[in-house]
Design a protein around this motif. Structure first.
Motif, PDB file in Angstrom:
ATOM      1  N   SER A 346      36.710 -77.261  26.166  1.00  0.00           N
ATOM      2  CA  SER A 346      35.332 -76.782  26.273  1.00  0.00           C
ATOM      3  C   SER A 346      35.259 -75.546  27.163  1.00  0.00           C
ATOM      4  CB  SER A 346      34.434 -77.889  26.832  1.00  0.00           C
ATOM      5  OG  SER A 346      34.282 -78.933  25.894  1.00  0.00           O
ATOM      6  N   VAL A 347      36.144 -75.490  28.163  1.00  0.00           N
ATOM      7  CA  VAL A 347      36.170 -74.323  29.053  1.00  0.00           C
ATOM      8  C   VAL A 347      36.510 -73.064  28.260  1.00  0.00           C
ATOM      9  CG1 VAL A 347      37.325 -73.262  31.024  1.00  0.00           C
ATOM     10  CG2 VAL A 347      36.758 -75.701  31.077  1.00  0.00           C
ATOM     11  N   LYS A 348      37.532 -73.152  27.412  1.00  0.00           N
ATOM     12  CA  LYS A 348      37.934 -71.993  26.607  1.00  0.00           C
ATOM     13  C   LYS A 348      36.831 -71.609  25.625  1.00  0.00           C
ATOM     14  CE  LYS A 348      42.183 -71.627  25.261  1.00  0.00           C
ATOM     15  NZ  LYS A 348      43.485 -71.810  24.557  1.00  0.00           N
ATOM     16  N   LEU A 349      36.215 -72.613  24.995  1.00  0.00           N
ATOM     17  CA  LEU A 349      35.164 -72.327  24.019  1.00  0.00           C
ATOM     18  C   LEU A 349      33.947 -71.685  24.684  1.00  0.00           C
ATOM     19  CD1 LEU A 349      35.288 -75.522  21.756  1.00  0.00           C
ATOM     20  CD2 LEU A 349      36.154 -73.240  21.229  1.00  0.00           C
ATOM     21  N   ARG A 350      33.615 -72.137  25.897  1.00  0.00           N
ATOM     22  CA  ARG A 350      32.439 -71.569  26.575  1.00  0.00           C
ATOM     23  C   ARG A 350      32.685 -70.133  27.037  1.00  0.00           C
ATOM     24  NH1 ARG A 350      31.512 -77.053  28.164  1.00  0.00           N
ATOM     25  NH2 ARG A 350      29.513 -77.733  27.323  1.00  0.00           N
ATOM     26  N   LYS A 351      33.946 -69.755  27.195  1.00  0.00           N
ATOM     27  CA  LYS A 351      34.243 -68.358  27.514  1.00  0.00           C
ATOM     28  C   LYS A 351      34.000 -67.461  26.304  1.00  0.00           C
ATOM     29  CE  LYS A 351      37.620 -69.206  31.199  1.00  0.00           C
ATOM     30  NZ  LYS A 351      39.040 -69.068  31.624  1.00  0.00           N
ATOM     31  N   ILE A 352      34.055 -68.071  25.115  1.00  0.00           N
ATOM     32  CA  ILE A 352      33.796 -67.319  23.880  1.00  0.00           C
ATOM     33  C   ILE A 352      32.287 -67.217  23.636  1.00  0.00           C
ATOM     34  CG2 ILE A 352      34.154 -67.261  21.383  1.00  0.00           C
ATOM     35  CD1 ILE A 352      36.727 -68.936  21.885  1.00  0.00           C
ATOM     36  N   ALA A 353      31.592 -68.366  23.728  1.00  0.00           N
ATOM     37  CA  ALA A 353      30.135 -68.397  23.520  1.00  0.00           C
ATOM     38  C   ALA A 353      29.578 -69.631  24.218  1.00  0.00           C
ATOM     39  CB  ALA A 353      29.800 -68.437  22.031  1.00  0.00           C
ATOM     40  N   HIS A 354      28.470 -69.471  24.913  1.00  0.00           N
ATOM     41  CA  HIS A 354      27.872 -70.583  25.654  1.00  0.00           C
ATOM     42  C   HIS A 354      27.211 -71.579  24.699  1.00  0.00           C
ATOM     43  CE1 HIS A 354      28.554 -69.062  29.688  1.00  0.00           C
ATOM     44  NE2 HIS A 354      28.184 -67.863  29.276  1.00  0.00           N
ATOM     45  N   PHE A 355      27.365 -72.877  25.020  1.00  0.00           N
ATOM     46  CA  PHE A 355      26.732 -73.938  24.237  1.00  0.00           C
ATOM     47  C   PHE A 355      26.485 -75.127  25.149  1.00  0.00           C
ATOM     48  CE2 PHE A 355      31.281 -74.617  24.018  1.00  0.00           C
ATOM     49  CZ  PHE A 355      31.431 -75.981  24.173  1.00  0.00           C
ATOM     50  N   THR A 356      25.651 -76.062  24.687  1.00  0.00           N
ATOM     51  CA  THR A 356      25.331 -77.241  25.494  1.00  0.00           C
ATOM     52  C   THR A 356      26.031 -78.497  25.001  1.00  0.00           C
ATOM     53  OG1 THR A 356      23.335 -77.586  24.174  1.00  0.00           O
ATOM     54  CG2 THR A 356      23.096 -76.367  26.237  1.00  0.00           C
ATOM     55  N   HIS A 357      26.172 -78.664  23.677  1.00  0.00           N
ATOM     56  CA  HIS A 357      26.837 -79.835  23.129  1.00  0.00           C
ATOM     57  C   HIS A 357      27.687 -79.428  21.931  1.00  0.00           C
ATOM     58  CE1 HIS A 357      23.539 -81.744  25.356  1.00  0.00           C
ATOM     59  NE2 HIS A 357      24.319 -82.788  25.443  1.00  0.00           N
ATOM     60  N   ARG A 358      28.686 -80.262  21.653  1.00  0.00           N
ATOM     61  CA  ARG A 358      29.506 -80.021  20.468  1.00  0.00           C
ATOM     62  C   ARG A 358      30.027 -81.353  19.946  1.00  0.00           C
ATOM     63  NH1 ARG A 358      34.042 -82.634  22.307  1.00  0.00           N
ATOM     64  NH2 ARG A 358      34.875 -81.762  24.227  1.00  0.00           N
ATOM     65  N   GLN A 359      30.356 -81.377  18.673  1.00  0.00           N
ATOM     66  CA  GLN A 359      30.875 -82.584  18.030  1.00  0.00           C
ATOM     67  C   GLN A 359      31.869 -82.146  16.961  1.00  0.00           C
ATOM     68  OE1 GLN A 359      28.234 -84.936  15.346  1.00  0.00           O
ATOM     69  NE2 GLN A 359      28.582 -86.603  16.798  1.00  0.00           N
ATOM     70  N   LEU A 360      33.101 -82.642  17.057  1.00  0.00           N
ATOM     71  CA  LEU A 360      34.157 -82.252  16.125  1.00  0.00           C
ATOM     72  C   LEU A 360      34.392 -83.386  15.129  1.00  0.00           C
ATOM     73  CD1 LEU A 360      36.269 -80.153  15.309  1.00  0.00           C
ATOM     74  CD2 LEU A 360      37.859 -81.233  16.925  1.00  0.00           C
TER      75      LEU A 360
END
Length: 424
Positions: A346-360
């Motif tokens: 989640s740290v790497k993904l938030r450096k790309i674009a900010h988000f609050t929740h995710r589900q894979l």
């Protein structure tokens, strides 16, 4: 066990047999100390006045407890700096930094007091003592269970007075983790149910030959998972309901119920005015850890739901939960049938674009869908970077990034929130 943990353990073995009224009086005393401290030394509570309903002049009054606003995980993160105390009592030092896993939102940083650590140690020891066991060393812990910011490298031992605690990296393949367990030969394992299940699928449970007890934590243990673990492992399997920011919240007793860790936190029970049918439904978990003076979380809702059970006569001071209906993580599947845990950052993904929740979601062996609640619509470049990271950690050839306004949470209906879902 540390001397402080041992002393607290001896106290816990006495308090569990106290009457419920005696325990409640003891708990109210701890709540008063925490609230007085927070009102004076924690900017969030001092400046908001949200604890004023608990005080009539200088007199503490629990009758105003329900008027204190519930603190959600999101609100705690938004006010994370203001929730840090300007000072804490000396006997609660030293402080250690920690953070939540961030599986259902942004990781919440916090400071853990020494008393919180001793309470966790003592409560774990009591759960083992209920089964006639001591605290086994060496101990193997799946790395992310610790919730530590400065987590040790996998396999690096933490030297203790009676042995070592080893951290095993659950991002490695199950067989590699099994090899590490064979090397450590632990007597006690603390891990996620799905991780232990993956070891059993990998080597039939041979890596658990030296283990006396397994503490399952971090997620709801499904019945089929529990059955698979017990079929391969003949030692003690104990469910430990805990949170990084609060410590142990409930531990499975010998008869199978989850005994609330009354000496560590105040857990709010559904109103006695509710019908018997309503009390059997899942209710939000709302807690207040007594010893969290460095980062007080008063009337804190971590996002879990629980069904309450009936008390056990053997431990009249401890209330019971029948089960937790939230906090499930799923393992994904490879074509050869092996399970794996995606090293999704989640740290790497938030450096790309900010988000609050995710589900894979794994729809097939090659297709994964990441549902994301973005703070702002992502551009094509950000979407491609998200896709590349998902492909890297799953091996997927087809990755879909689906921007959504929210992610359904069915825990109030007794179903489980899942941030990883395998549809195969």
């Amino acid at each position: 066990m540390t001397p402080q943990g041992r002393k607290m353990f001896e106290t816990l073995m006495k308090t569990q047999t106290m009457s419920r009224d005696a325990i409640v009086a003891y708990q109210h005393g701890l709540l008063e100390k925490l609230c007085r401290h927070a009102r004076l030394r924690v900017p969030f509570y001092r400046d908001s006045g949200c604890l004023d309903s608990l005080f009539d002049g200088d007199r503490f009054d629990m009758s105003g407890w329900d008027k204190v606003p519930v603190l959600t995980r999101e609100a705690a993160y938004a006010n994370r700096r203001e929730l840090t105390a300007t000072e804490v009592p000396r006997f609660m030092a030293p402080l250690t930094p920690g953070q939540t896993s961030g599986s259902t939102g942004t990781p919440l940083p916090f400071l853990r007091t020494s008393l919180s650590s001793y309470a966790s140690e003592a409560l774990t020891a009591r759960g083992l003592a209920w089964r006639g066991l001591g605290v086994g060393k060496p101990t193997a812990i799946s790395k992310a269970v610790t919730g530590d910011v400065g987590a040790r490298e996998a396999g690096e031992p933490l030297q203790t007075q009676n042995g070592s605690v080893h951290f095993v990296n659950f991002f490695h393949k199950p067989l590699e983790q099994c090899a590490e367990l064979d090397r450590i030969r632990p007597r006690l394992v603390i891990s996620y149910p799905s991780i232990v299940h993956s070891w059993i699928l990998a080597d039939g449970g041979a890596c658990l030959e030296s283990v006396e007890a397994i503490l399952l934590t971090g997620e709801t243990c499904r019945e089929e998972t529990a059955q698979a673990i017990r079929a391969a492992f003949k030692g003690h399997v104990i469910n430990l309901y805990s949170a990084s920011e609060a410590g142990p919240m409930a531990i499975q007793g010998p008869r199978g119920d989850l005994k609330v860790c009354e000496e560590n936190l105040w857990m709010e029970e559904p109103s006695a005015a509710l019908s018997a049918e309503s009390r059997l439904r899942p209710h939000p978990v709302i807690i207040t850890p007594y010893y969290a003076h460095a980062t007080p979380l008063i009337r804190y809702a971590p996002g879990d739901y629980a069904i309450w059970g009936n008390p056990d006569k053997a431990t009249p001071g401890l209330r019971s939960l029948e089960r937790i209906t939230g906090r499930v993580r799923n393992m994904f599947k490879r074509p050869d049938g092996t399970l794996f845990w995606p090293n999704l950052s989640s740290v790497k993904l938030r450096k790309i674009a900010h988000f609050t929740h995710r589900q894979l979601i794994q729809e097939s062996f090659e297709r994964f869908v990441l549902r994301v609640v973005f703070d702002a619509p992502p551009d094509d470049g950000q979407v491609r970077q998200f896709q590349a990271h998902i492909a890297e950690v799953t091996g997927a050839r087809d990755v879909v990034i689906e921007a959504v306004s929210g992610i359904n949470d069915n825990r109030t209906n007794g179903k489980s929130y899942e941030d990883f879902i395998c549809l195969i």
